[in-house]
Design a protein around this motif. Structure first.
Motif, mmCIF file in Angstrom:
data_model
loop_
_atom_site.group_PDB
_atom_site.id
_atom_site.type_symbol
_atom_site.label_atom_id
_atom_site.label_comp_id
_atom_site.label_asym_id
_atom_site.label_seq_id
_atom_site.Cartn_x
_atom_site.Cartn_y
_atom_site.Cartn_z
ATOM 1 N N LEU A 56 -18.367 -72.969 38.647
ATOM 2 C CA LEU A 56 -19.140 -71.768 38.959
ATOM 3 C C LEU A 56 -19.291 -70.879 37.731
ATOM 4 O O LEU A 56 -20.387 -70.396 37.429
ATOM 5 C CB LEU A 56 -18.463 -70.991 40.095
ATOM 6 C CG LEU A 56 -18.575 -71.590 41.497
ATOM 7 C CD1 LEU A 56 -17.673 -70.830 42.467
ATOM 8 C CD2 LEU A 56 -20.019 -71.553 41.983
ATOM 9 N N ALA A 57 -18.190 -70.672 37.021
ATOM 10 C CA ALA A 57 -18.240 -69.824 35.827
ATOM 11 C C ALA A 57 -19.129 -70.444 34.760
ATOM 12 O O ALA A 57 -19.945 -69.756 34.130
ATOM 13 C CB ALA A 57 -16.826 -69.600 35.291
ATOM 14 N N ALA A 58 -18.981 -71.757 34.552
ATOM 15 C CA ALA A 58 -19.761 -72.436 33.520
ATOM 16 C C ALA A 58 -21.248 -72.403 33.834
ATOM 17 O O ALA A 58 -22.086 -72.179 32.952
ATOM 18 C CB ALA A 58 -19.283 -73.872 33.367
ATOM 19 N N LYS A 59 -21.597 -72.624 35.110
ATOM 20 C CA LYS A 59 -23.014 -72.632 35.490
ATOM 21 C C LYS A 59 -23.625 -71.241 35.397
ATOM 22 O O LYS A 59 -24.775 -71.076 34.956
ATOM 23 C CB LYS A 59 -23.168 -73.190 36.908
ATOM 24 C CG LYS A 59 -23.666 -74.611 36.923
ATOM 25 C CD LYS A 59 -24.024 -75.099 38.281
ATOM 26 C CE LYS A 59 -25.499 -75.359 38.458
ATOM 27 N NZ LYS A 59 -26.059 -76.268 37.451
ATOM 28 N N CYS A 60 -22.872 -70.225 35.832
ATOM 29 C CA CYS A 60 -23.372 -68.851 35.714
ATOM 30 C C CYS A 60 -23.578 -68.477 34.250
ATOM 31 O O CYS A 60 -24.551 -67.796 33.901
ATOM 32 C CB CYS A 60 -22.387 -67.882 36.361
ATOM 33 S SG CYS A 60 -22.446 -67.845 38.160
ATOM 34 N N GLN A 61 -22.669 -68.928 33.401
ATOM 35 C CA GLN A 61 -22.793 -68.647 31.969
ATOM 36 C C GLN A 61 -24.062 -69.274 31.408
ATOM 37 O O GLN A 61 -24.774 -68.669 30.599
ATOM 38 C CB GLN A 61 -21.556 -69.185 31.240
ATOM 39 C CG GLN A 61 -21.356 -68.633 29.839
ATOM 40 C CD GLN A 61 -20.863 -67.198 29.815
ATOM 41 O OE1 GLN A 61 -20.204 -66.743 30.741
ATOM 42 N NE2 GLN A 61 -21.185 -66.486 28.757
ATOM 43 N N LYS A 62 -24.380 -70.476 31.861
ATOM 44 C CA LYS A 62 -25.600 -71.146 31.406
ATOM 45 C C LYS A 62 -26.854 -70.406 31.863
ATOM 46 O O LYS A 62 -27.913 -70.497 31.233
ATOM 47 C CB LYS A 62 -25.634 -72.587 31.932
ATOM 48 C CG LYS A 62 -24.631 -73.510 31.274
ATOM 49 C CD LYS A 62 -24.704 -74.898 31.892
ATOM 50 C CE LYS A 62 -23.661 -75.819 31.297
ATOM 51 N NZ LYS A 62 -23.690 -77.170 31.933
#
Length: 274
Positions: A56-62
């Motif tokens: 979730l964090a990685a995708k939001c960062q993208k």
């Protein structure tokens, strides 16, 4: 009547103060500005809660959002390894500084404070709870759109500390397709309701395996019951995540940010308007 000392724990009288809910929410570090705090929880361990937090964090960062992961699973920390973060955290005059991943996700975990990441954390509940609070009060998170809290499994002291000490805006419950899914989800759901924390929905991890040759979906852990459970609780199913050996390999290599998890696209969009 004796004079009130405002300590309800040592008083047997019924008064208006006793009826008022006491808040235990801690103030964040003065240099932190966090818009939303999202807890990722499960009723038991081993369902992939940490993986979901990282994805979730990685995708939001993208998507251009500023995100962080607070690893509240003190005795089983895995977030730094998933992101390939190995350097110890440092401190300056503003507080303890989270480490930053390759793509900019901020991370704080007990493993970033230990000399040896393989050293066991053999601490009693009050000490663990104190560390979780410090990850909120003493860490300079800076500007964040979302702080995802990788919650400890179960409904014990550590989970209670997160719910009581942090201003959690909502939680996501992670489960698997096994027969005991309903009990697992219900435990997490009921605890959140007791603490007046909104439940955003359910994510089923290890939902199926898709054959790379024929595309057939195989329910390795049994047929999914998540839709029925979600219906009974009036909650949405946010995503069903497949078993993917390649993704497991990327996590082991500290490359969770390289995973393209299309199943979470709709959830990321929903979080932005939450």
């Amino acid at each position: 009547m004796a004079e009130c000392n405002h300590d309800c724990s040592s008083c047997s009288s019924n008064c208006s103060e006793r009826d008022q809910k006491q808040s235990f929410i801690q103030e964040a570090n003065q240099f932190s500005n966090i818009k939303k705090v999202i807890g990722v929880v499960s009723g038991k361990g081993g369902v992939g809660k940490s993986l979901v937090s990282c994805l979730l964090a990685a995708k939001c960062q993208k998507e251009g959002l500023k995100c962080g992961v607070l690893d509240a699973d003190i005795t089983g920390p895995s977030v730094p390894k998933s992101f390939g973060v190995t350097k110890n955290a440092v401190q300056d005059e503003t507080g303890l500084l989270p480490n930053v991943s390759k793509n900019g996700t901020k991370i704080m975990s007990i493993n970033l404070l230990l000399e040896d990441e393989n050293a066991p954390v053999v601490w009693r509940g009050p000490v663990i709870s104190g560390v979780i609070q410090q990850f909120w009060t003493d860490v300079n998170w800076g500007e964040l759109d979302f702080l995802f809290v990788d919650m400890p499994p179960g409904t014990g002291d550590a989970a209670l500390t997160v719910f009581q000490s942090l201003p959690v805006d909502g939680i996501i419950i992670v489960s698997t397709p096994q027969d005991l899914v309903k009990m697992i989800v219900n435990k997490a759901y009921n605890m959140a309701k007791m603490m007046d924390i909104p439940v955003l929905g359910l994510i089923e991890n290890m939902s199926y395996y898709e054959c790379p040759d024929c595309g057939k979906k195989v329910s390795i852990f049994g047929e999914s019951q998540i839709d029925q459970t979600a219906k009974e609780l009036a909650l949405p199913v946010l995503a069903k995540l497949p078993i993917n050996p390649e993704n497991a390999k990327l996590v082991d290599e500290g490359r969770v940010e390289d995973i393209e998890c299309e199943e979470l696209d709709g959830l990321i969009n929903a979080l932005q308007i939450f």
